[in-house]
Motif scaffolding. Structure first.
Motif, PDB file in Angstrom:
ATOM      1  N   PRO A  51     -54.478 -90.123  71.576  1.00 21.82           N
ATOM      2  CA  PRO A  51     -55.766 -90.828  71.499  1.00 21.82           C
ATOM      3  C   PRO A  51     -56.815 -90.234  72.428  1.00 21.82           C
ATOM      4  CG  PRO A  51     -54.103 -92.194  72.597  1.00 21.82           C
ATOM      5  CD  PRO A  51     -53.388 -91.019  71.999  1.00 21.82           C
ATOM      6  N   TYR A  52     -56.370 -89.713  73.574  1.00 26.42           N
ATOM      7  CA  TYR A  52     -57.309 -89.159  74.551  1.00 26.42           C
ATOM      8  C   TYR A  52     -58.080 -87.977  73.949  1.00 26.42           C
ATOM      9  CZ  TYR A  52     -58.934 -87.337  79.075  1.00 26.42           C
ATOM     10  OH  TYR A  52     -59.697 -86.892  80.123  1.00 26.42           O
ATOM     11  N   ILE A  53     -57.346 -87.029  73.349  1.00 23.16           N
ATOM     12  CA  ILE A  53     -58.002 -85.851  72.778  1.00 23.16           C
ATOM     13  C   ILE A  53     -58.823 -86.235  71.538  1.00 23.16           C
ATOM     14  CG2 ILE A  53     -57.583 -83.627  71.644  1.00 23.16           C
ATOM     15  CD1 ILE A  53     -55.184 -83.291  73.595  1.00 23.16           C
ATOM     16  N   LEU A  54     -58.292 -87.192  70.760  1.00 20.67           N
ATOM     17  CA  LEU A  54     -59.041 -87.649  69.587  1.00 20.67           C
ATOM     18  C   LEU A  54     -60.412 -88.190  70.004  1.00 20.67           C
ATOM     19  CD1 LEU A  54     -59.087 -88.443  66.503  1.00 20.67           C
ATOM     20  CD2 LEU A  54     -58.320 -90.699  67.260  1.00 20.67           C
ATOM     21  N   PHE A  55     -60.407 -89.068  71.021  1.00 17.32           N
ATOM     22  CA  PHE A  55     -61.673 -89.666  71.455  1.00 17.32           C
ATOM     23  C   PHE A  55     -62.579 -88.641  72.137  1.00 17.32           C
ATOM     24  CE2 PHE A  55     -59.362 -93.968  71.660  1.00 17.32           C
ATOM     25  CZ  PHE A  55     -59.739 -94.256  70.358  1.00 17.32           C
ATOM     26  N   LEU A  56     -61.978 -87.656  72.765  1.00 15.48           N
ATOM     27  CA  LEU A  56     -62.782 -86.578  73.340  1.00 15.48           C
ATOM     28  C   LEU A  56     -63.565 -85.878  72.232  1.00 15.48           C
ATOM     29  CD1 LEU A  56     -63.599 -84.513  75.564  1.00 15.48           C
ATOM     30  CD2 LEU A  56     -61.534 -83.239  74.984  1.00 15.48           C
ATOM     31  N   LEU A  57     -62.885 -85.604  71.106  1.00 17.70           N
ATOM     32  CA  LEU A  57     -63.509 -84.856  70.023  1.00 17.70           C
ATOM     33  C   LEU A  57     -64.528 -85.668  69.229  1.00 17.70           C
ATOM     34  CD1 LEU A  57     -60.412 -82.843  68.742  1.00 17.70           C
ATOM     35  CD2 LEU A  57     -62.313 -81.994  70.128  1.00 17.70           C
ATOM     36  N   ASN A 258     -49.621 -99.954  70.590  1.00 22.23           N
ATOM     37  CA  ASN A 258     -50.246-100.929  71.478  1.00 22.23           C
ATOM     38  C   ASN A 258     -51.754-100.644  71.583  1.00 22.23           C
ATOM     39  OD1 ASN A 258     -51.143-102.464  73.576  1.00 22.23           O
ATOM     40  ND2 ASN A 258     -49.559-101.826  75.035  1.00 22.23           N
ATOM     41  N   PRO A 259     -52.607-101.588  71.145  1.00 26.55           N
ATOM     42  CA  PRO A 259     -54.062-101.332  71.173  1.00 26.55           C
ATOM     43  C   PRO A 259     -54.589-101.060  72.588  1.00 26.55           C
ATOM     44  CG  PRO A 259     -53.582-103.636  70.617  1.00 26.55           C
ATOM     45  CD  PRO A 259     -52.292-102.899  70.545  1.00 26.55           C
ATOM     46  N   LYS A 260     -53.918-101.623  73.605  1.00 24.70           N
ATOM     47  CA  LYS A 260     -54.360-101.420  74.990  1.00 24.70           C
ATOM     48  C   LYS A 260     -54.386 -99.928  75.337  1.00 24.70           C
ATOM     49  CE  LYS A 260     -54.658-103.205  79.431  1.00 24.70           C
ATOM     50  NZ  LYS A 260     -55.720-102.210  79.679  1.00 24.70           N
ATOM     51  N   ALA A 265     -57.550 -95.158  76.616  1.00 25.87           N
ATOM     52  CA  ALA A 265     -57.946 -93.774  76.338  1.00 25.87           C
ATOM     53  C   ALA A 265     -59.451 -93.687  76.110  1.00 25.87           C
ATOM     54  CB  ALA A 265     -57.193 -93.235  75.123  1.00 25.87           C
ATOM     55  N   ALA A 266     -59.984 -94.662  75.376  1.00 27.69           N
ATOM     56  CA  ALA A 266     -61.412 -94.650  75.057  1.00 27.69           C
ATOM     57  C   ALA A 266     -62.266 -94.816  76.307  1.00 27.69           C
ATOM     58  CB  ALA A 266     -61.732 -95.762  74.053  1.00 27.69           C
ATOM     59  N   THR A 267     -61.919 -95.811  77.138  1.00 30.40           N
ATOM     60  CA  THR A 267     -62.737 -96.036  78.337  1.00 30.40           C
ATOM     61  C   THR A 267     -62.573 -94.868  79.313  1.00 30.40           C
ATOM     62  OG1 THR A 267     -60.947 -97.443  79.110  1.00 30.40           O
ATOM     63  CG2 THR A 267     -62.892 -98.547  78.290  1.00 30.40           C
TER      64      THR A 267
END
Length: 571
Positions: A51-57, A258-260, A265-267
């Motif tokens: 999720p971290y790299i996804l949100f980065l992109l 887990n949505p958390k 990752a987003a924040t």
């Protein structure tokens, strides 16, 4: 045809590298070291990178690119950049105020680092043994044993009776002399001196604008990398280091249900890149007009995220060593935030041969990580307001001093006996929901009201090529949606404030929301003010509000592109 007004005499960076190092120095801060590794560990290790790299992109890089391009094309700070859509100027004031608020507490953490740095300059580090004036009778030097020294309820990281924990809470903060946020007491004089030093460094870094700050970052942006590399090499040679690194990188894909984890990752990606504080706009506004800010955005945001990842190895190798030394599990020593860099890590360092040297380089790293991020925030305030009020621009040095001094006065609240409570409150509320809200409004203003198509043409004028479809779709749909979801999540998941076992009184949460709203209210209040200050009929007023200032003559002719469907559908 591009008509550049007043932009021609704007000062520019001495060299391109000054700008790059300033952006990297601002984006890479303490959170890269104390927050990301722990989040990664807690949220499924290697799986968290998905999720971290996804949100980065899809959100991090597009917003980063947007801010750099916006500042560079318009050559204005965060407020006056909204000549492209006057009704949104309030959001400029929002982010400037938030950047100012952050300075109140962020500089205090740097002051702690300076305090620790000076305290490290002894043969025997002060947090090694009990028996100092600040220690309690309960203080126990941790002995290597299999967990019997801990009662099973508290993890090692939560243990308040180690010499390192007591040094931080009683020796430095004097937290035991305060009963809570309603009982602050006077500022501690040792920390006040450290804070004076921080403000002093900030003032002399910023007083001549980018000509001076662009040189300071040669040290402050590169030093953390040198130290991190040295600590990394030292860390992985310690016994137990591999256990720590294994724990950091273990891949647990089940966590992605887990949505958390996704919200974390987003924040994290959002705060880590630092889009939205008006800093990137301010820095980019001093670029040469034809600078390739697309490449800069990709480069600096990638460097920032790689730094977070690599620092995890330096942190977790040492945590693995600690866990082995005390015979406890990794999760008992793993922690985040100030507890990691002011208690756990210093304690680990104090057990190494040559501990004084390691402590000094570690706290130099913290100091340099913090100071250029703080410089960025202050530059956003100074550039943002000086571009708006010409009198401030004329007296740049005086205004810089006033800003630094104002920051100092408010920061004194955070170095009282109960100062950590004020710091926690500001950290949660001053730049929480409000900064997310600010960037959401900014993204909507640029991609919907000003128009992605027009913004792309601006970029083409600067660099000779149009942004690809990917970036235009992200700007118009993906990033605003992402921000909206994160704003809602941050409001829904907000709970009452706590710090360890202390629960903040209800009034302090009210004060916190007051601080958050104080910046956010600039958006609607300014919009209403702008509407009523415009001439003409209701429809003309709306038109003036959403039309770029240099096109206001078109409103008189009734040629208003915002009133056509084509404008809203364009990509």
């Amino acid at each position: 045809i591009l008509i550049r007004t007043r932009g021609d005499e704007r000062e520019t960076w001495g060299k391109k590298i000054d700008f790059l190092l300033s952006v990297i120095g601002f984006a890479v801060d303490l959170a890269n070291v104390w927050r990301f590794p722990f989040l990664c560990y807690k949220n499924g290790g290697g799986a968290f990178l998905i999720p971290y790299i996804l949100f980065l992109l899809i959100a991090g890089m597009p917003l980063f690119y947007m801010e750099l391009a916006l500042g560079q094309y318009n050559r204005e700070g965060a407020a006056t950049v909204w000549k492209i859509c006057p009704v949104f100027k309030g959001v400029g004031y929002t982010v400037i105020l938030i950047a100012f608020y952050v300075g109140f507490y962020y500089n205090v953490i740097i002051a702690w680092s300076i305090h620790y740095l000076f305290a490290s300059m002894t043969n025997e580090l002060p947090w090694l043994h009990c028996g100092n004036p600040w220690n309690t009778p309960n203080c126990t030097v941790p002995q290597p044993m299999n967990g019997s020294f801990l009662d099973n309820r508290t993890s090692y990281a939560k243990n308040k009776n180690t010499p390192a924990a007591e040094y931080y809470e009683r020796g430095v903060l004097h937290l035991h002399e305060s009963r809570g946020i309603g009982d602050l007491g006077p500022p501690r004089w040792e920390l006040s001196l450290c804070l004076v030093a921080v403000v002093f460094i900030l003032y002399f870094s910023l007083w001549k604008g980018v000509k001076s700050s662009g040189k300071v970052v040669y040290i402050t942006a590169t030093m953390p990398y040198i130290v991190l590399f040295v600590l990394l090499i030292r860390g992985i040679t310690l016994p137990g280091a591999m256990d720590g690194i294994r724990a950091y990188l273990h891949i647990d894909l089940k966590m992605l249900n887990n949505p958390k984890v996704w919200i974390d990752a987003a924040t994290q990606i959002f705060y880590s890149l630092g889009a939205g504080f008006g800093v990137l706009i301010a820095f980019a506004s001093y670029n040469k007009f034809d600078n390739n800010c697309y490449r800069d955005a990709l480069l600096t945001s990638t460097i920032n995220c790689v730094t977070s990842f690599v620092s995890g190895f330096a942190i977790f190798s040492v945590l693995g060593y600690m866990a082995q030394k005390h015979g406890v599990r990794i999760e008992d020593v793993a922690t985040e935030g100030p507890g990691l860099v002011f208690i756990i890590y210093p304690e680990a360092i104090s057990t190494l041969p040559g501990s004084t040297f390691w402590a000094i380089v570690f706290f130099i790293m913290l100091l340099t990580l913090g100071i250029d991020s703080s410089m960025g925030g202050m530059e956003a305030v100074i550039t943002g307001l000086a571009d708006d009020f010409k009198i401030l621009k004329k007296h740049r040095k005086l205004f810089t001093f006033a800003t630094a001094f104002g920051t100092f006065l408010f920061a004194l609240l955070c170095i009282t006996n109960g100062g950590i409570y004020v710091l926690t409150l500001l950290d949660s509320y001053a730049a929480g929901t409000s900064i997310l809200f600010g960037v959401l409004i900014e993204a909507i203003g640029v991609s919907w009201f000003y128009g992605v198509d027009r913004f792309s043409e601006d970029i083409e004028r600067m660099m000779g090529f149009k942004p690809g479809l990917y970036w235009r779709l992200c700007w118009k749909f993906v990033s605003p949606t992402f921000l909206l979801v994160v704003v809602i999540a941050s409001i829904v998941t907000s709970t009452g404030l706590t710090l360890d076992d202390y629960v903040f009184p209800p009034w302090s949460n009210v004060v916190g929301w007051g601080v958050a709203l104080s910046s956010m209210l600039f958006v609607p209040v300014y919009a209403v003010y702008k509407f009523f200050s415009m001439p003409g009929t209701f429809k003309e007023r709306i038109a003036y509000c959403v039309t770029p200032e240099h096109e206001h003559h078109l409103v008189k002719e009734g040629n208003i592109r915002q009133f056509t469907l084509k404008h809203w559908l364009a990509i």
